[in-house]
Design a protein around this motif. Structure first.
Motif, PDB file in Angstrom:
ATOM      1  N   GLY A  71      38.471 -18.977  -9.033  1.00 36.48           N
ATOM      2  CA  GLY A  71      37.992 -20.787  -9.794  1.00 36.48           C
ATOM      3  C   GLY A  71      37.399 -20.554 -11.381  1.00 36.48           C
ATOM      4  O   GLY A  71      36.534 -21.323 -11.932  1.00 36.48           O
ATOM      5  N   VAL A  72      38.973 -19.992 -11.891  1.00 35.78           N
ATOM      6  CA  VAL A  72      38.674 -20.262 -12.999  1.00 35.78           C
ATOM      7  C   VAL A  72      39.231 -20.750 -13.999  1.00 35.78           C
ATOM      8  O   VAL A  72      40.520 -20.982 -14.102  1.00 35.78           O
ATOM      9  CB  VAL A  72      38.380 -18.685 -13.913  1.00 35.78           C
ATOM     10  N   TYR A  73      38.487 -21.426 -14.974  1.00 39.85           N
ATOM     11  CA  TYR A  73      39.471 -22.089 -15.981  1.00 39.85           C
ATOM     12  C   TYR A  73      39.818 -21.770 -17.023  1.00 39.85           C
ATOM     13  O   TYR A  73      38.806 -21.158 -17.816  1.00 39.85           O
ATOM     14  CB  TYR A  73      38.815 -23.689 -15.998  1.00 39.85           C
ATOM     15  N   THR A 113      35.758 -27.122 -11.524  1.00 40.46           N
ATOM     16  CA  THR A 113      34.546 -27.555 -10.945  1.00 40.46           C
ATOM     17  C   THR A 113      36.039 -28.918 -10.585  1.00 40.46           C
ATOM     18  O   THR A 113      36.624 -29.175 -11.219  1.00 40.46           O
ATOM     19  CB  THR A 113      33.292 -28.440 -11.649  1.00 40.46           C
ATOM     20  N   SER A 114      35.331 -29.721  -9.385  1.00 42.72           N
ATOM     21  CA  SER A 114      35.948 -30.947  -9.017  1.00 42.72           C
ATOM     22  C   SER A 114      36.092 -32.005  -9.739  1.00 42.72           C
ATOM     23  O   SER A 114      36.787 -33.000  -9.255  1.00 42.72           O
ATOM     24  CB  SER A 114      35.628 -31.128  -7.091  1.00 42.72           C
ATOM     25  N   HIS A 124      41.021 -32.855 -16.268  1.00 46.36           N
ATOM     26  CA  HIS A 124      41.328 -32.024 -14.992  1.00 46.36           C
ATOM     27  C   HIS A 124      41.695 -31.207 -15.216  1.00 46.36           C
ATOM     28  O   HIS A 124      43.533 -31.153 -16.069  1.00 46.36           O
ATOM     29  CB  HIS A 124      41.931 -32.807 -13.802  1.00 46.36           C
ATOM     30  N   VAL A 125      41.367 -29.852 -14.167  1.00 46.29           N
ATOM     31  CA  VAL A 125      41.803 -28.209 -15.005  1.00 46.29           C
ATOM     32  C   VAL A 125      43.435 -28.159 -14.552  1.00 46.29           C
ATOM     33  O   VAL A 125      43.963 -27.688 -15.744  1.00 46.29           O
ATOM     34  CB  VAL A 125      41.612 -27.825 -14.167  1.00 46.29           C
ATOM     35  N   GLU A 126      43.569 -29.283 -13.222  1.00 46.45           N
ATOM     36  CA  GLU A 126      45.542 -28.240 -12.944  1.00 46.45           C
ATOM     37  C   GLU A 126      45.400 -29.104 -14.310  1.00 46.45           C
ATOM     38  O   GLU A 126      47.335 -29.243 -14.367  1.00 46.45           O
ATOM     39  CB  GLU A 126      45.974 -29.252 -11.541  1.00 46.45           C
ATOM     40  N   ALA A 127      46.005 -30.716 -14.691  1.00 46.04           N
ATOM     41  CA  ALA A 127      46.731 -31.598 -15.279  1.00 46.04           C
ATOM     42  C   ALA A 127      46.703 -30.305 -17.097  1.00 46.04           C
ATOM     43  O   ALA A 127      47.635 -30.824 -17.599  1.00 46.04           O
ATOM     44  CB  ALA A 127      46.215 -33.202 -15.483  1.00 46.04           C
TER      45      ALA A 127
END
Length: 206
Positions: A72-74, A104-105, A131-134
């Motif tokens: 759960g870490v960016y 977070t979502s 957003h985190v993934e992108a």
């Protein structure tokens, strides 16, 4: 860092040995891997890095990003200056978790981005949220480009918004395709982390 110190541990993340805190400050006692240098310096002072070696680096980087996601870490600042290279084994270690946030979502406001300017995702500049993934996939595309070329693909906010990514023609088609797919300015068209990991270049299918 405390979350990432929970089992199972990643061999590619710098180890936190001890946390000392008083009323006015705190100190972190960290692992110090030797002999090593930052990936940024390794790229700068090395001869041409082969695609095979770049693949070895990228597989480790993807493994770290997946490990962070699972906790759960960016990281918030993936860049060549925040990665150490062991000069004997070529094992990577992620360092500098000052920009770390809990995932977070809902994503994050673009004003909250704290990473390196030259790794800034397009949407952070052009849109109100990211957003985190992108953002992670964009950073991995920049990193792979830098490893293969010795310099950054886009060196200013203007270039990130409008610049053309000029690829070395000696790169394999698969390597160039992976970089382009990570650096799409439309975040929805970018690869997911899973797609990046399964890409033919990552699996040695040039």
């Amino acid at each position: 860092m405390l979350r990432l110190g929970e089992a199972p541990l990643s061999p590619n993340i710098i180890r936190l040995h001890q946390w000392l805190e008083d009323e006015s400050s705190f100190s972190l006692i960290m692992e110090y891997p030797e002999p090593s240098k930052t990936l940024e310096d390794y790229i700068l002072f090395s001869s041409l890095i082969s695609e095979q070696q770049a693949r070895f680096f990228m597989l480790q980087v993807v493994r770290v990003v997946k490990h962070c996601n699972e906790h759960g870490v960016y990281h918030g600042d993936i860049c060549s200056g925040n990665i150490l290279v062991n000069l004997h084994s070529l094992e990577l270690k992620f360092i500098d978790f000052r920009c770390t946030r809990l995932i977070t979502s809902e994503g994050f406001n673009s004003s909250e981005y704290q990473g390196s300017d030259t790794y800034t995702p397009y949407e952070v500049i052009a849109q109100s949220a990211f957003h985190v993934e992108a953002a992670n996939v964009w950073a991995l595309g920049v990193l792979l480009f830098e490893i293969m070329h010795g310099y950054l693909p886009l060196e200013s906010f203007d270039q990130i918004q409008l610049g053309y990514i000029k690829m070395d023609r000696t790169l394999s088609t698969a390597c160039s395709d992976l970089i382009y797919c990570c650096l799409s300015r439309n975040a929805a068209h970018r690869l997911t982390l899973e797609q990046l990991e399964e890409h033919r270049w990552m699996n040695g299918l040039d």
